[in-house]
Design an enzyme around this catalytic site. Structure first.
Site, short mmCIF file in Angstrom:
data_model
loop_
_atom_site.label_atom_id
_atom_site.label_comp_id
_atom_site.label_asym_id
_atom_site.label_seq_id
_atom_site.Cartn_x
_atom_site.Cartn_y
_atom_site.Cartn_z
N ARG A 196 0.11 8.90 1.03
CA ARG A 196 -0.70 9.10 2.35
C ARG A 196 0.00 8.06 3.34
NH1 ARG A 196 -3.52 6.42 -1.40
NH2 ARG A 196 -3.61 4.19 -1.04
N ASN A 197 0.59 7.24 3.05
CA ASN A 197 1.16 6.23 3.82
C ASN A 197 2.94 6.48 4.09
OD1 ASN A 197 -0.75 4.94 4.66
ND2 ASN A 197 -0.81 3.61 2.87
N ASP A 234 3.08 1.97 7.80
CA ASP A 234 2.00 1.05 7.21
C ASP A 234 2.39 -0.09 6.41
OD1 ASP A 234 -0.04 2.79 8.77
OD2 ASP A 234 -0.96 3.26 7.31
N ASP A 238 0.76 -1.54 0.00
CA ASP A 238 0.04 0.16 -0.07
C ASP A 238 1.03 1.24 0.00
OD1 ASP A 238 -2.13 1.86 0.02
OD2 ASP A 238 -2.67 1.10 2.15
P1 ATP Z 1 -5.46 4.68 5.19
O1 ATP Z 1 -5.54 4.38 6.56
O2 ATP Z 1 -6.64 4.72 4.58
O3 ATP Z 1 -4.08 4.01 4.45
P2 ATP Z 1 -3.97 6.95 6.31
O4 ATP Z 1 -2.98 6.48 6.00
O5 ATP Z 1 -4.10 8.62 5.88
O6 ATP Z 1 -5.24 6.29 5.43
P3 ATP Z 1 -3.77 6.53 8.94
O7 ATP Z 1 -2.43 5.70 8.90
O8 ATP Z 1 -4.82 6.30 9.92
O9 ATP Z 1 -4.58 6.79 7.80
O10 ATP Z 1 -3.39 8.20 9.31
C1 ATP Z 1 -4.01 9.06 9.47
C2 ATP Z 1 -3.51 10.55 9.60
O11 ATP Z 1 -2.80 10.33 10.86
C3 ATP Z 1 -2.17 10.61 8.55
O12 ATP Z 1 -2.81 11.00 7.39
C4 ATP Z 1 -1.35 11.35 9.31
O13 ATP Z 1 -1.64 12.86 9.21
C5 ATP Z 1 -1.55 11.16 10.79
N1 ATP Z 1 -0.38 10.16 11.21
C6 ATP Z 1 -0.69 8.88 11.03
N2 ATP Z 1 0.73 8.29 11.87
C7 ATP Z 1 1.25 9.24 12.20
C8 ATP Z 1 2.42 9.26 12.90
N3 ATP Z 1 3.16 8.33 13.16
N4 ATP Z 1 2.98 10.52 13.29
C9 ATP Z 1 2.11 11.62 12.95
N5 ATP Z 1 1.31 11.83 12.37
C10 ATP Z 1 0.61 10.51 11.84
#
Ligand code: ATP
Length: 406
Positions: A249-250, A263, A245
């Site tokens: 966004r990841n 992720d 993935d």
């Molecule tokens: P999906 O889960 O659909 O792949 P995503 O990757 O955007 O989408 P999450 O991994 O749940 O979703 O993260 C959501 C948001 O939280 C991210 O877009 C980011 O802004 C923030 N985030 C996630 N992990 C971290 C981290 N380790 N440090 C700082 N911010 C984070």
């Protein structure tokens, strides 16, 4: 006895050379010569110039002499260093002193403290503020044991089987690389499951780029971000691990445009919902994964063999990396901006590929196109992608030389 010169740093990558030179104790003109692990025999000289690091290719002439500029060649590297220590002669600065070697041990953050005990009590985590939410749950900034700042991913009930997750987490915890988000610990006793990772100050690369739109982030930064992601992925590649993935966004951003891949491996353990019916309906939220035979796929990031045959390898990650490069070059534009997911599926069958984005260097577009080769083995490795991007801006003075001058 052969003594290794102080300035010789074998097996040092470009980004590591920059970190070493920018560390305390170095000064204007500090330098090192490195041989890249991924390209044996290829030498580069990295030099600190007013806090910035410049890189020069060191080439060899037919008779084996070393040179930076063809105008002057040297039998040994030592002679080359001695010469450029007396005069700039085309370099940005005269060489002054060898780069200091790092002595401080690398820390592994919280993961070090939880090496054998990575299931931690829920009560040791305090959630401070919500950072964002993804399709499987919410992410918070948190404090572990009232001392360590962490990110806490809370997984919505039923989004995964905790046994599957625990198995995957065992592997994920062992994956350690400066360009990968480190998994620190988990809380799987009770719901919701918490995944505790390192915290990144600027959140996702997608949002970071969309906010910036070129105000502070320039082309060299964009190329550098691509190189960092490729470095993290090159590590997964040698560990025989597949991300599944990879997308902007990841990827998460810290200070100084530091990028880390997040992720990895999670896509495999998420439960799919629904009946596995094909559903290419376009959604307002372009990130939403489409269903296919019990699997959710981010259509616009997925390689054709993933879409059509549900086949995922490191080479399908390379395809996604090409899409991620597109996202970086367009400051977070959705790929295939004029096409729906269904149209993308159809057009890929006829070998359609996105055109070169505006203001994107042709050489970067060529890299994207390599990633989007139809046959997976024809796509480059992440190791190759890493060095191509890392060396993108290396100065090759010899290209500007008068070819008749030696
Ligand atoms: P999906 O889960 O659909 O792949 P995503 O990757 O955007 O989408 P999450 O991994 O749940 O979703 O993260 C959501 C948001 O939280 C991210 O877009 C980011 O802004 C923030 N985030 C996630 N992990 C971290 C981290 N380790 N440090 C700082 N911010 C984070």
């Amino acid at each position: 006895m052969n003594v290794i010169p102080m300035w010789y740093f074998p097996d040092t990558k470009r980004l590591d050379a920059e970190k070493l030179l920018q560390a305390e104790g170095n000064k204007h003109g500090s330098f090192l010569i490195r041989e890249c692990e991924s390209q044996p025999g290829e030498l580069s000289m990295s030099v600190l110039d007013e806090g910035k690091v410049k890189h020069y290719k060191i080439k060899r002439s037919d008779n084996g002499h070393y040179f930076v500029s063809k105008r002057r060649t040297f039998i040994t590297l030592k002679e080359l260093v001695e010469y450029y220590s007396t005069t700039e002669d085309g370099l940005c600065v005269r060489l002054t002193q060898p780069c200091r070697k790092a002595t401080a041990p690398q820390t592994h953050g919280l993961s070090y403290n939880t090496a054998d005990q990575w299931e931690i009590p829920r009560s040791s985590i305090c959630l401070l503020r919500k950072l964002g939410s993804g399709q499987f749950g919410e992410v918070y900034e948190g404090l572990w044991n009232s001392t360590t700042a962490v990110a806490v991913k809370t997984l919505r009930q039923g989004s995964m089987n905790s046994q599957d997750f625990l198995r995957e987490a065992q592997i994920m915890k062992k994956l350690r690389h400066p360009k990968l988000i480190q998994l620190y610990a988990v809380c799987t006793v009770g719901e919701p499951i918490y995944i505790i990772t390192e915290l990144m100050t600027h959140g996702s690369l997608l949002e970071y780029l969309q906010k910036d739109r070129g105000e502070f982030v320039g082309m060299p930064d964009q190329v550098e971000m691509g190189a960092q992601v490729a470095a993290g992925m090159a590590y997964l590649e040698i560990q025989n691990y597949i991300h599944r993935d990879l997308a902007a966004r990841n990827v998460l951003v810290g200070d100084n445009n530091t990028c880390k891949v997040a992720d990895f491996g999670l896509a495999r353990v998420f439960n799919s919902e629904g009946d596995g019916v094909y559903d290419y309906e376009d959604n307002e939220d372009e990130r939403v994964y489409e269903m296919r035979q019990g699997t959710k796929l981010p259509i616009k990031w997925t390689a054709p063999e993933g879409l059509h045959d549900n086949k995922f390898t490191i080479k399908s990650d390379v395809w996604s990396f090409g899409i991620l490069l597109y996202e970086i070059m367009t400051f977070g534009q959705t790929p295939y901006p004029t096409l729906t997911n269904f149209q993308v599926m159809q057009r890929l069958r006829t070998n359609y590929r996105m055109p070169c984005p505006a203001n994107c260097p042709k050489r970067i577009y060529d890299i994207m196109m390599e990633c989007w080769k139809d046959s997976p083995p024809d796509r480059p490795t992440f190791e190759t992608l890493q060095w191509k991007l890392e060396e993108f801006y290396d100065v090759d003075i010899s290209e500007y030389d008068d070819t008749n001058s030696y």
